[in-house]
Scaffold this motif. Sequence first.
Motif, PDB file in Angstrom:
ATOM      1  N   ILE A 196       7.587   3.831  -0.907  1.00  0.00           N
ATOM      2  CA  ILE A 196       6.898   2.893  -1.796  1.00  0.00           C
ATOM      3  C   ILE A 196       7.308   1.463  -1.474  1.00  0.00           C
ATOM      4  O   ILE A 196       6.455   0.559  -1.384  1.00  0.00           O
ATOM      5  N   ILE A 197       8.595   1.244  -1.283  1.00  0.00           N
ATOM      6  CA  ILE A 197       9.082  -0.096  -0.938  1.00  0.00           C
ATOM      7  C   ILE A 197       8.476  -0.546   0.393  1.00  0.00           C
ATOM      8  O   ILE A 197       8.024  -1.695   0.547  1.00  0.00           O
ATOM      9  N   GLY A 198       8.442   0.370   1.364  1.00  0.00           N
ATOM     10  CA  GLY A 198       7.870   0.033   2.664  1.00  0.00           C
ATOM     11  C   GLY A 198       6.393  -0.305   2.576  1.00  0.00           C
ATOM     12  O   GLY A 198       5.927  -1.275   3.192  1.00  0.00           O
ATOM     13  N   TRP A 199       5.649   0.470   1.800  1.00  0.00           N
ATOM     14  CA  TRP A 199       4.209   0.232   1.682  1.00  0.00           C
ATOM     15  C   TRP A 199       3.896  -1.049   0.907  1.00  0.00           C
ATOM     16  O   TRP A 199       2.947  -1.755   1.238  1.00  0.00           O
ATOM     17  N   VAL A 200       4.681  -1.345  -0.104  1.00  0.00           N
ATOM     18  CA  VAL A 200       4.487  -2.611  -0.826  1.00  0.00           C
ATOM     19  C   VAL A 200       4.726  -3.779   0.123  1.00  0.00           C
ATOM     20  O   VAL A 200       3.973  -4.769   0.126  1.00  0.00           O
ATOM     21  N   SER A 201       5.762  -3.682   0.948  1.00  0.00           N
ATOM     22  CA  SER A 201       6.029  -4.726   1.944  1.00  0.00           C
ATOM     23  C   SER A 201       4.861  -4.846   2.920  1.00  0.00           C
ATOM     24  O   SER A 201       4.489  -5.955   3.324  1.00  0.00           O
ATOM     25  N   SER A 202       4.272  -3.709   3.289  1.00  0.00           N
ATOM     26  CA  SER A 202       3.115  -3.727   4.191  1.00  0.00           C
ATOM     27  C   SER A 202       1.934  -4.445   3.557  1.00  0.00           C
ATOM     28  O   SER A 202       1.241  -5.231   4.217  1.00  0.00           O
ATOM     29  N   LEU A 203       1.687  -4.169   2.287  1.00  0.00           N
ATOM     30  CA  LEU A 203       0.579  -4.819   1.591  1.00  0.00           C
ATOM     31  C   LEU A 203       0.782  -6.330   1.527  1.00  0.00           C
ATOM     32  O   LEU A 203      -0.176  -7.102   1.659  1.00  0.00           O
ATOM     33  N   ILE A 204       2.024  -6.750   1.334  1.00  0.00           N
ATOM     34  CA  ILE A 204       2.313  -8.191   1.306  1.00  0.00           C
ATOM     35  C   ILE A 204       2.034  -8.804   2.676  1.00  0.00           C
ATOM     36  O   ILE A 204       1.432  -9.881   2.786  1.00  0.00           O
ATOM     37  N   ALA A 205       2.463  -8.117   3.731  1.00  0.00           N
ATOM     38  CA  ALA A 205       2.227  -8.622   5.086  1.00  0.00           C
ATOM     39  C   ALA A 205       0.736  -8.662   5.411  1.00  0.00           C
ATOM     40  O   ALA A 205       0.241  -9.644   5.993  1.00  0.00           O
ATOM     41  N   LEU A 206       0.015  -7.618   5.005  1.00  0.00           N
ATOM     42  CA  LEU A 206      -1.419  -7.565   5.299  1.00  0.00           C
ATOM     43  C   LEU A 206      -2.204  -8.619   4.549  1.00  0.00           C
ATOM     44  O   LEU A 206      -3.321  -8.981   4.956  1.00  0.00           O
ATOM     45  N   LYS A 207      -1.658  -9.119   3.479  1.00  0.00           N
ATOM     46  CA  LYS A 207      -2.340 -10.177   2.725  1.00  0.00           C
ATOM     47  C   LYS A 207      -2.488 -11.434   3.606  1.00  0.00           C
ATOM     48  O   LYS A 207      -3.417 -12.221   3.422  1.00  0.00           O
ATOM     49  N   PHE A 208      -1.576 -11.610   4.553  1.00  0.00           N
ATOM     50  CA  PHE A 208      -1.609 -12.767   5.435  1.00  0.00           C
ATOM     51  C   PHE A 208      -2.170 -12.435   6.816  1.00  0.00           C
ATOM     52  O   PHE A 208      -2.117 -13.259   7.724  1.00  0.00           O
ATOM     53  N   TYR A 209      -2.673 -11.200   6.952  1.00  0.00           N
ATOM     54  CA  TYR A 209      -3.304 -10.799   8.206  1.00  0.00           C
ATOM     55  C   TYR A 209      -4.781 -11.163   8.116  1.00  0.00           C
ATOM     56  O   TYR A 209      -5.521 -10.580   7.332  1.00  0.00           O
TER      57      TYR A 209
END
Length: 211
Positions: A196-209
Amino acid sequence: KPIRMLIMAACTNRFAATVYSHTTVGVMLYGIMMENYGIAGWIGVVAALPTLLVVTVGIRAAQRMGQKKALVLFTGLGIFFQLLLIVILMQDNAISFWFMLFFVLLNGCKSITNNMVVPMIADCSDYEQYRSGKFVPGLMGALFSFVDKIFAALGTAFVGLVMLVIGYNKTFPQIGDALTPVLRYTTIFLFCGTPIIGWVSSLIALKFYRL
């Protein structure tokens, strides 16, 4: 740059995948919590075909809505199903129809998110050629592979560190060990919390993709 955000998203997924798929976590989940380590292989066989169907749906969704939107969607679904698994694993009888159902759906989401990033690297390569005129797909692939291996190693080290913190400084948990509250919550954290922590971090990164 897009490649940086994509690598960040992929590597947080890789870190989480290394943790929840670690052999020690499997022993803790199936061999201690469920008291039947042999069921791990049975669950894998039973879940194989339904997982393939979920992945097929994910591929078709990516074709219609685009890779980034599909990755965000199935990452969010992965978080949702992982939360449901936490609720199930908190019960005394973790082996149930609901565990199998959400495990299959979650496994499908994991397969989609873990593999969706690879074709997106080609988009980043095309963008770099458009931006700078340099065609560097090999360099981007090598960079992605290098960072991916680093995060995989960090995931393995993280499991060892957690085991050390809860008192397993000489040996890892073994099948047949007593299920203590610390062991239960540690298992849930490694199998559910870390992804869950990893996926939340991914969503944050993808927001700037932006691609």
